[in-house]
Design an enzyme around this catalytic site. Structure first.
Site, PDB file in Angstrom:
ATOM      1  N   GLY A  91     -35.696 -19.754 -13.335  1.00 13.42           N
ATOM      2  CA  GLY A  91     -36.464 -18.529 -13.591  1.00 13.42           C
ATOM      3  C   GLY A  91     -35.647 -17.263 -13.398  1.00 13.42           C
ATOM      4  O   GLY A  91     -35.875 -16.250 -14.077  1.00 13.42           O
TER       5      GLY A  91
ATOM      6  N   LEU B 166     -37.920 -19.447  -9.838  1.00 16.48           N
ATOM      7  CA  LEU B 166     -39.315 -19.400  -9.409  1.00 16.48           C
ATOM      8  C   LEU B 166     -39.435 -19.983  -8.007  1.00 16.48           C
ATOM      9  O   LEU B 166     -38.682 -20.887  -7.629  1.00 16.48           O
ATOM     10  CB  LEU B 166     -40.196 -20.186 -10.384  1.00 16.48           C
ATOM     11  CG  LEU B 166     -40.159 -19.711 -11.835  1.00 16.48           C
ATOM     12  CD1 LEU B 166     -41.283 -20.366 -12.636  1.00 16.48           C
ATOM     13  CD2 LEU B 166     -40.260 -18.192 -11.950  1.00 16.48           C
TER      14      LEU B 166
ATOM     15  N   ASN C 195     -31.956 -24.987 -15.106  1.00 15.45           N
ATOM     16  CA  ASN C 195     -31.706 -26.325 -14.556  1.00 15.45           C
ATOM     17  C   ASN C 195     -32.989 -27.101 -14.283  1.00 15.45           C
ATOM     18  O   ASN C 195     -33.005 -28.025 -13.473  1.00 15.45           O
ATOM     19  CB  ASN C 195     -30.898 -26.186 -13.259  1.00 15.45           C
ATOM     20  CG  ASN C 195     -31.645 -25.413 -12.197  1.00 15.45           C
ATOM     21  OD1 ASN C 195     -32.365 -24.464 -12.512  1.00 15.45           O
ATOM     22  ND2 ASN C 195     -31.508 -25.794 -10.939  1.00 15.45           N
ATOM     23  N   GLU C 196     -34.078 -26.732 -14.949  1.00 17.96           N
ATOM     24  CA  GLU C 196     -35.383 -27.326 -14.647  1.00 17.96           C
ATOM     25  C   GLU C 196     -35.376 -28.853 -14.619  1.00 17.96           C
ATOM     26  O   GLU C 196     -35.996 -29.474 -13.762  1.00 17.96           O
ATOM     27  CB  GLU C 196     -36.438 -26.844 -15.667  1.00 17.96           C
ATOM     28  CG  GLU C 196     -37.012 -25.468 -15.386  1.00 17.96           C
ATOM     29  CD  GLU C 196     -36.115 -24.325 -15.856  1.00 17.96           C
ATOM     30  OE1 GLU C 196     -34.975 -24.595 -16.308  1.00 17.96           O
ATOM     31  OE2 GLU C 196     -36.539 -23.166 -15.762  1.00 17.96           O
TER      32      GLU C 196
HETATM   33  C1  LIG Z   1     -45.547 -32.728 -22.118  1.00 18.77           C
HETATM   34  C2  LIG Z   1     -46.018 -31.713 -21.126  1.00 18.77           C
HETATM   35  C3  LIG Z   1     -45.654 -30.308 -21.474  1.00 18.77           C
HETATM   36  C4  LIG Z   1     -46.051 -29.375 -20.379  1.00 18.77           C
HETATM   37  C5  LIG Z   1     -45.364 -28.052 -20.504  1.00 18.77           C
HETATM   38  C6  LIG Z   1     -45.579 -27.261 -19.264  1.00 18.77           C
HETATM   39  C7  LIG Z   1     -44.311 -26.659 -18.834  1.00 18.77           C
HETATM   40  C8  LIG Z   1     -44.388 -26.155 -17.413  1.00 18.77           C
HETATM   41  C9  LIG Z   1     -43.339 -26.786 -16.572  1.00 18.77           C
HETATM   42  C10 LIG Z   1     -43.085 -26.051 -15.299  1.00 18.77           C
HETATM   43  C11 LIG Z   1     -41.963 -25.076 -15.418  1.00 18.77           C
HETATM   44  C12 LIG Z   1     -41.656 -24.496 -14.115  1.00 18.77           C
HETATM   45  C13 LIG Z   1     -40.414 -23.690 -14.195  1.00 18.77           C
HETATM   46  C14 LIG Z   1     -39.693 -23.474 -13.118  1.00 18.77           C
HETATM   47  C15 LIG Z   1     -38.460 -22.685 -13.173  1.00 18.77           C
HETATM   48  C16 LIG Z   1     -37.804 -22.478 -11.828  1.00 18.77           C
HETATM   49  O1  LIG Z   1     -37.292 -21.422 -11.605  1.00 18.77           O
HETATM   50  S1  LIG Z   1     -37.813 -23.736 -10.694  1.00 18.77           S
HETATM   51  C17 LIG Z   1     -36.694 -23.237  -9.427  1.00 18.77           C
HETATM   52  C18 LIG Z   1     -35.311 -23.733  -9.708  1.00 18.77           C
HETATM   53  N1  LIG Z   1     -34.391 -23.277  -8.720  1.00 18.77           N
HETATM   54  C19 LIG Z   1     -33.413 -24.006  -8.222  1.00 18.77           C
HETATM   55  O2  LIG Z   1     -33.222 -25.136  -8.583  1.00 18.77           O
HETATM   56  C20 LIG Z   1     -32.558 -23.381  -7.163  1.00 18.77           C
HETATM   57  C21 LIG Z   1     -32.820 -24.023  -5.839  1.00 18.77           C
HETATM   58  N2  LIG Z   1     -32.042 -23.429  -4.783  1.00 18.77           N
HETATM   59  C22 LIG Z   1     -30.728 -23.681  -4.604  1.00 18.77           C
HETATM   60  O3  LIG Z   1     -30.085 -24.406  -5.328  1.00 18.77           O
HETATM   61  C23 LIG Z   1     -30.075 -23.002  -3.438  1.00 18.77           C
HETATM   62  O4  LIG Z   1     -31.072 -22.565  -2.567  1.00 18.77           O
HETATM   63  C24 LIG Z   1     -29.197 -21.801  -3.832  1.00 18.77           C
HETATM   64  C25 LIG Z   1     -27.933 -22.315  -4.543  1.00 18.77           C
HETATM   65  C26 LIG Z   1     -29.942 -20.825  -4.705  1.00 18.77           C
HETATM   66  C27 LIG Z   1     -28.766 -21.062  -2.544  1.00 18.77           C
HETATM   67  O5  LIG Z   1     -28.129 -21.957  -1.673  1.00 18.77           O
HETATM   68  P1  LIG Z   1     -27.958 -21.553  -0.143  1.00 18.77           P
HETATM   69  O6  LIG Z   1     -27.405 -20.183  -0.037  1.00 18.77           O
HETATM   70  O7  LIG Z   1     -27.176 -22.665   0.496  1.00 18.77           O
HETATM   71  O8  LIG Z   1     -29.429 -21.464   0.445  1.00 18.77           O
HETATM   72  P2  LIG Z   1     -30.399 -22.668   0.805  1.00 18.77           P
HETATM   73  O9  LIG Z   1     -30.154 -23.083   2.202  1.00 18.77           O
HETATM   74  O10 LIG Z   1     -30.337 -23.722  -0.226  1.00 18.77           O
HETATM   75  O11 LIG Z   1     -31.816 -21.968   0.670  1.00 18.77           O
HETATM   76  C28 LIG Z   1     -32.298 -21.067   1.669  1.00 18.77           C
HETATM   77  C29 LIG Z   1     -33.781 -21.292   1.814  1.00 18.77           C
HETATM   78  O12 LIG Z   1     -34.411 -20.944   0.567  1.00 18.77           O
HETATM   79  C30 LIG Z   1     -35.181 -22.041   0.101  1.00 18.77           C
HETATM   80  N3  LIG Z   1     -35.178 -22.046  -1.360  1.00 18.77           N
HETATM   81  C31 LIG Z   1     -34.119 -22.156  -2.167  1.00 18.77           C
HETATM   82  N4  LIG Z   1     -34.492 -22.058  -3.448  1.00 18.77           N
HETATM   83  C32 LIG Z   1     -35.832 -21.894  -3.455  1.00 18.77           C
HETATM   84  C33 LIG Z   1     -36.816 -21.731  -4.486  1.00 18.77           C
HETATM   85  N5  LIG Z   1     -36.501 -21.729  -5.796  1.00 18.77           N
HETATM   86  N6  LIG Z   1     -38.087 -21.592  -4.128  1.00 18.77           N
HETATM   87  C34 LIG Z   1     -38.457 -21.582  -2.811  1.00 18.77           C
HETATM   88  N7  LIG Z   1     -37.574 -21.734  -1.797  1.00 18.77           N
HETATM   89  C35 LIG Z   1     -36.275 -21.883  -2.111  1.00 18.77           C
HETATM   90  C36 LIG Z   1     -34.498 -23.261   0.710  1.00 18.77           C
HETATM   91  O13 LIG Z   1     -35.369 -24.361   0.746  1.00 18.77           O
HETATM   92  C37 LIG Z   1     -34.132 -22.750   2.071  1.00 18.77           C
HETATM   93  O14 LIG Z   1     -35.302 -22.782   2.862  1.00 18.77           O
HETATM   94  P3  LIG Z   1     -35.217 -23.060   4.445  1.00 18.77           P
HETATM   95  O15 LIG Z   1     -34.368 -21.960   4.993  1.00 18.77           O
HETATM   96  O16 LIG Z   1     -34.566 -24.405   4.609  1.00 18.77           O
HETATM   97  O17 LIG Z   1     -36.633 -23.027   4.891  1.00 18.77           O
END
Ligand SMILES: CCCCCCCCCCCC/C=C/CC(=O)SCCNC(=O)CCNC(=O)[C@H](O)C(C)(C)COP(=O)(O)OP(=O)(O)OC[C@H]1O[C@@H](n2cnc3c(N)ncnc32)[C@H](O)[C@@H]1OP(=O)(O)O
Length: 302
Positions: A153, A108, A177-178
């Protein structure tokens, strides 16, 4: 809070789907996914669809660089692509893959969940729910050809498919990995994982926020096949043959039988789930945790 946000309305206002795709495919006839019979690729800015109607399937390529993060616009375009293929009787299957080298999806889009207002969070979460429901319950056979790292996501999207092929590259870890971000995988993410790998493995994976490299992903059953990187698409195509050989109505009803109870849990409490998400994500502590995580991602480069 306006929960009755309409993704279809958003769709109409934001997109003109099925325009000929910009970029590499523009103005020329791409070989079709399986047959090369001169069928044109189509799609939207972030989703490239390579149809092979003669073979009954299309390859759907995600291309929202740099990391295929699932922004609201991207979710919407994925939904439109799916709907388009589902409503065309020529198609019985989809292969979902990525056009971004080394990345299937970063999950996400954190920018959609950080520093926005409750109405936006509600609209975003409704779109996330919709994408999962539509992929999870699609009558088409959906196979993911996972050609890159695949977090949270993005992993959910792959888990919603009928079969998963993962490229054998130790960097291509996948998982929910949330917890590493200080957030929680909602119950329907959890249910989807449990249905795939079983309760014990899911519990450990979710609590620890594990991202499994290919060999481990295969071992726990998160993916069905691991193949050399250059064979991910061809392996997905080969697998498809087995699924398409089954009488369609029997396979579809069986899929529905297996998946409906899980989907119904969300369908029964969709609005409550949106409200929970909005409350949760709006907390100061959660917003701070997301900002810190985003900052870490950026610092990694320096
Ligand atoms: C008791 C209470 C109960 C309540 C219940 C409610 C429940 C609700 C809870 C909420 C749930 C929400 C669920 C969320 C699910 C998700 O999907 S969260 C996202 C998780 N994703 C990650 O952890 C991955 C993060 N990214 C990375 O690890 C790396 O970017 C990569 C391995 C994918 C790629 O690495 P690399 O190729 O080195 O690129 P980067 O330089 O890291 O990234 C480039 C660029 O993209 C930006 N970016 C990376 N990931 C994201 C992302 N997910 N969203 C937005 N942007 C992202 C990163 O910051 C870089 O940006 P810049 O170029 O620096 O500007």
């Amino acid at each position: 809070m306006a929960l009755a946000v309409g993704i279809r309305g958003l769709t109409r206002s934001l997109l003109r789907p099925w325009v000929r795709v910009p970029g590499p495919a523009r103005g020329r006839t791409e070989p079709a996914a399986g047959g090369g019979d001169g069928v044109r690729c189509f799609g939207s800015p972030r989703v490239l669809v390579e149809p092979d109607p003669a073979a009954g399937f299309a390859v759907m390529k995600m291309r929202n660089p740099p990391v295929n993060s699932l922004s609201l616009e991207f979710l919407t375009e994925l939904l439109i692509s799916l709907e388009k293929l589902e409503s065309d009787k020529a198609f019985h299957a989809i292969i979902l893959t990525s056009d971004c080298p080394g990345i299937f999806s970063a999950g996400l889009d954190l920018m959609e969940m950080c520093g926005r207002d409750p109405t936006h969070y509600a609209e975003y979460w409704k779109a996330v729910q919709e994408l999962w429901l539509r992929f999870y319950l699609s009558h088409l056979v959906v196979i993911s050809a996972i050609n890159g790292v695949n977090a949270a996501g993005g992993c959910l999207l792959a888990l919603s498919c009928d079969y998963r092929v993962l490229a054998d590259n130790p960097k291509y870890a996948m998982g929910l990995n949330e917890t590493l971000l200080g957030i929680i995988a909602p119950f329907w993410f959890k249910d989807t994982l449990v249905n795939t790998v079983g309760h014990r493995t899911a519990e450990r994976a979710l609590q620890l926020g594990l991202l499994f490299p290919p060999a481990e992903a295969l071992q726990v059953g998160m993916v069905d096949k691991v193949v050399p990187e250059d064979q991910v698409l061809s392996a997905a195509r080969s697998e498809l043959a087995q699924w398409l050989a089954i009488p369609g109505h029997a396979r579809q009803l069986t899929k529905s039988l297996m998946r409906k109870p899980t989907a119904d849990r969300l369908l029964k409490e969709r609005d409550a789930d949106i409200q929970n998400f909005v409350r949760f994500i709006s907390r100061d502590a959660i917003q701070k945790a997301l900002r810190v995580y985003l900052e870490k991602l950026k610092q990694k480069k320096t």
